[in-house]
Design an enzyme around this catalytic site. Structure first.
Site, PDB file in Angstrom:
ATOM      1  N   ASP A   1      -3.947  30.221 -31.630  1.00 29.51           N
ATOM      2  CA  ASP A   1      -2.596  31.121 -32.217  1.00 29.51           C
ATOM      3  C   ASP A   1      -2.720  29.867 -33.157  1.00 29.51           C
ATOM      4  OD1 ASP A   1      -1.987  29.007 -30.130  1.00 29.51           O
ATOM      5  OD2 ASP A   1      -0.761  30.578 -29.469  1.00 29.51           O
TER       6      ASP A   1
ATOM      7  N   ASP B   1     -23.122  11.360 -28.981  1.00 29.64           N
ATOM      8  CA  ASP B   1     -24.670  11.422 -29.380  1.00 29.64           C
ATOM      9  C   ASP B   1     -25.202  10.037 -29.505  1.00 29.64           C
ATOM     10  OD1 ASP B   1     -27.381  12.509 -30.151  1.00 29.64           O
ATOM     11  OD2 ASP B   1     -26.640  13.867 -30.650  1.00 29.64           O
TER      12      ASP B   1
ATOM     13  N   ARG C   1     -13.310  19.985 -33.415  1.00 31.17           N
ATOM     14  CA  ARG C   1     -12.958  20.383 -31.916  1.00 31.17           C
ATOM     15  C   ARG C   1     -11.200  20.695 -32.249  1.00 31.17           C
ATOM     16  NH1 ARG C   1     -10.331  14.893 -30.225  1.00 31.17           N
ATOM     17  NH2 ARG C   1      -9.964  15.047 -27.669  1.00 31.17           N
TER      18      ARG C   1
ATOM     19  N   ASP D   1     -27.829  18.746 -33.543  1.00 31.63           N
ATOM     20  CA  ASP D   1     -29.082  19.012 -33.258  1.00 31.63           C
ATOM     21  C   ASP D   1     -28.618  19.260 -31.851  1.00 31.63           C
ATOM     22  OD1 ASP D   1     -28.880  16.613 -32.674  1.00 31.63           O
ATOM     23  OD2 ASP D   1     -29.905  15.914 -33.494  1.00 31.63           O
TER      24      ASP D   1
ATOM     25  N   ASN E   1      -4.577  15.317 -26.801  1.00 32.26           N
ATOM     26  CA  ASN E   1      -4.122  15.528 -27.754  1.00 32.26           C
ATOM     27  C   ASN E   1      -3.712  13.952 -28.670  1.00 32.26           C
ATOM     28  OD1 ASN E   1      -5.179  17.767 -28.177  1.00 32.26           O
ATOM     29  ND2 ASN E   1      -3.828  19.174 -27.851  1.00 32.26           N
TER      30      ASN E   1
ATOM     31  N   SER F   1      -1.778  27.362 -32.358  1.00 32.05           N
ATOM     32  CA  SER F   1      -0.189  26.077 -31.236  1.00 32.05           C
ATOM     33  C   SER F   1      -0.851  25.007 -32.064  1.00 32.05           C
ATOM     34  CB  SER F   1      -0.090  26.932 -30.593  1.00 32.05           C
ATOM     35  OG  SER F   1      -1.432  26.471 -29.419  1.00 32.05           O
TER      36      SER F   1
ATOM     37  N   VAL G   1      -5.224  26.729 -25.350  1.00 34.04           N
ATOM     38  CA  VAL G   1      -3.770  26.517 -24.595  1.00 34.04           C
ATOM     39  C   VAL G   1      -3.505  27.702 -24.994  1.00 34.04           C
ATOM     40  CG1 VAL G   1      -2.316  25.374 -25.058  1.00 34.04           C
ATOM     41  CG2 VAL G   1      -4.605  24.027 -25.060  1.00 34.04           C
TER      42      VAL G   1
ATOM     43  N   GLY H   1      -5.019  30.968 -25.905  1.00 38.41           N
ATOM     44  CA  GLY H   1      -5.864  31.459 -26.900  1.00 38.41           C
ATOM     45  C   GLY H   1      -5.500  30.994 -28.631  1.00 38.41           C
TER      46      GLY H   1
ATOM     47  N   HIS I   1     -20.237  17.961 -27.844  1.00 33.75           N
ATOM     48  CA  HIS I   1     -20.692  16.612 -28.136  1.00 33.75           C
ATOM     49  C   HIS I   1     -21.834  16.405 -28.360  1.00 33.75           C
ATOM     50  CE1 HIS I   1     -17.072  16.186 -25.655  1.00 33.75           C
ATOM     51  NE2 HIS I   1     -16.931  17.041 -26.630  1.00 33.75           N
ATOM     52  N   THR I   2     -22.862  16.707 -29.556  1.00 33.17           N
ATOM     53  CA  THR I   2     -23.403  16.256 -30.718  1.00 33.17           C
ATOM     54  C   THR I   2     -22.787  15.354 -31.825  1.00 33.17           C
ATOM     55  OG1 THR I   2     -26.166  16.915 -31.054  1.00 33.17           O
ATOM     56  CG2 THR I   2     -24.897  18.897 -31.592  1.00 33.17           C
TER      57      THR I   2
ATOM     58  N   HIS J   1      -9.400  22.723 -29.742  1.00 35.60           N
ATOM     59  CA  HIS J   1      -8.249  22.292 -27.932  1.00 35.60           C
ATOM     60  C   HIS J   1      -6.913  23.376 -28.513  1.00 35.60           C
ATOM     61  CE1 HIS J   1      -8.645  18.377 -27.040  1.00 35.60           C
ATOM     62  NE2 HIS J   1     -10.085  18.829 -27.289  1.00 35.60           N
ATOM     63  N   ASP J   2      -7.472  24.262 -29.880  1.00 32.18           N
ATOM     64  CA  ASP J   2      -6.510  25.489 -29.755  1.00 32.18           C
ATOM     65  C   ASP J   2      -6.459  26.498 -29.305  1.00 32.18           C
ATOM     66  OD1 ASP J   2      -4.289  26.868 -31.630  1.00 32.18           O
ATOM     67  OD2 ASP J   2      -6.025  28.137 -32.844  1.00 32.18           O
TER      68      ASP J   2
END
Length: 316
Positions: free
Chosen positions: A75, A236, A63, A244, A92, A77, A71, A73, A191-192, A67-68
């Site tokens: 990088d 899941d 994740r 899976d 976040n 941040s 936002v 690209g 999200h599995t 999340h990087d």
């Protein structure tokens, strides 16, 4: 004649600059082969240790990369500490984690190859290794990203898709990053693994009707109508620590945890893709790996842009 020659020369220079610019923005799987040859094995060992200690950490590290990248690209941040940075933004704050694992890896890599390997590349490799550690597919990570020197909370708020989004909003959010509807569904398959906080699924557990009745009752027992915001539930419900295709079967059975999850299978344009992935695990795993490579190529800083942070939490 002179002006014509100058014009031709100028055009050549512009074309050359364009070619160089394009070339410098290309990532490479062999980027560290000479400058830090053991970096991949170092990262792999650290991720294995972290995930074996806590399986959920694999999802958390995956994740972080998502999340990087969403936002401005890929990088790094998202790793910067400070006031008003991405870490503090609503999508976040209090939910992204795994920073200590990244710190440990960065320290090990800096000891071996000081000032060579970017935090952004570490995030990309860690994401892949976390998926593999939990039984998912592998892929060749392209490398050569550099690290941002800025991080702004509002950028995270405006770019990271919210768990409350309807299908149209999800499609737009991913399309804005150059990702197709199929790639959006594939990436949602992340999200599995992992868990979500009660505050992100309370409204679905109490107010929505496209949810399995037994599952709804179970969620309400884990997430009271008031309080317990940080109580966790697996994304899941079938196999939360195995990478899976069960996530997609859950959606077919109206057992998507988040509103945005169930939107992928709710009589809309992505139902067919969910059916495909539920029926064919190999197709999902292949598509997920390819989508991760594409996401990892979002707007990387390369060449002399950005920097190689010594500490992933702070600008040099």
């Amino acid at each position: 004649m002179a002006s014509s020659i100058l014009s031709t020369s100028t055009k050549f220079c512009l074309l050359f600059s364009l070619i160089v610019g394009i070339a410098s923005a290309q990532l490479s799987s062999t980027f560290y082969d000479t400058s830090c040859p053991n970096v991949l094995s170092t990262i792999k060992s650290a991720v294995a240790s972290a995930v074996q200690t806590e399986a959920r950490m694999g999802a958390s590290l995956l994740r972080l990369h998502f999340h990087d990248c969403f936002v401005n690209g890929c990088d790094a941040s998202v790793l910067l500490d400070g006031t008003g940075v991405e870490k503090t933004a609503a999508p976040n704050n209090g939910s992204i984690r795994g920073f200590d694992v990244i710190d440990t890896i960065k320290s090990q890599v800096e000891t071996a190859c000081p000032g060579v390997v970017s935090c952004a590349d570490i995030l990309a490799v860690v994401a892949r290794d976390s998926v593999v550690e939990l039984g998912g597919p592998s892929w060749t990570v392209q490398l050569g990203r550099r690290d941002s020197t800025t991080s702004v909370a509002s950028d995270a708020i405006s770019n990271i898709p919210a768990p409350t989004l309807d299908l149209g909003g999800l499609l737009t959010s991913f399309s804005n990053k150059g990702l197709t509807a199929d790639e959006m569904v594939a990436l949602s398959g992340a999200h599995t693994i992992g868990q979500a906080r009660c505050t992100t699924f309370r409204a679905r557990a109490y107010n929505e009707t496209n949810i399995d009745a037994t599952y709804k009752t179970s969620l309400q027992s884990q997430c009271p109508s008031t309080g317990g915001d940080d109580n966790l539930s697996p994304l899941d419900v079938t196999s939360p620590t195995s990478f899976d295709n069960a996530y997609f079967t859950n959606l077919q059975n109206n057992k998507g945890l988040l509103h945005s999850d169930q939107q992928l299978f709710n009589g809309g344009s992505t139902d067919a893709q969910v059916n495909t992935y539920s029926a064919n695990s190999a197709t999902f795993l292949t598509d997920f790996a390819n989508a991760m490579i594409k996401m990892g190529n979002l707007s990387p800083l390369t060449g002399t842009s950005g920097q190689i942070r010594t500490n992933c939490r702070a600008v040099n």
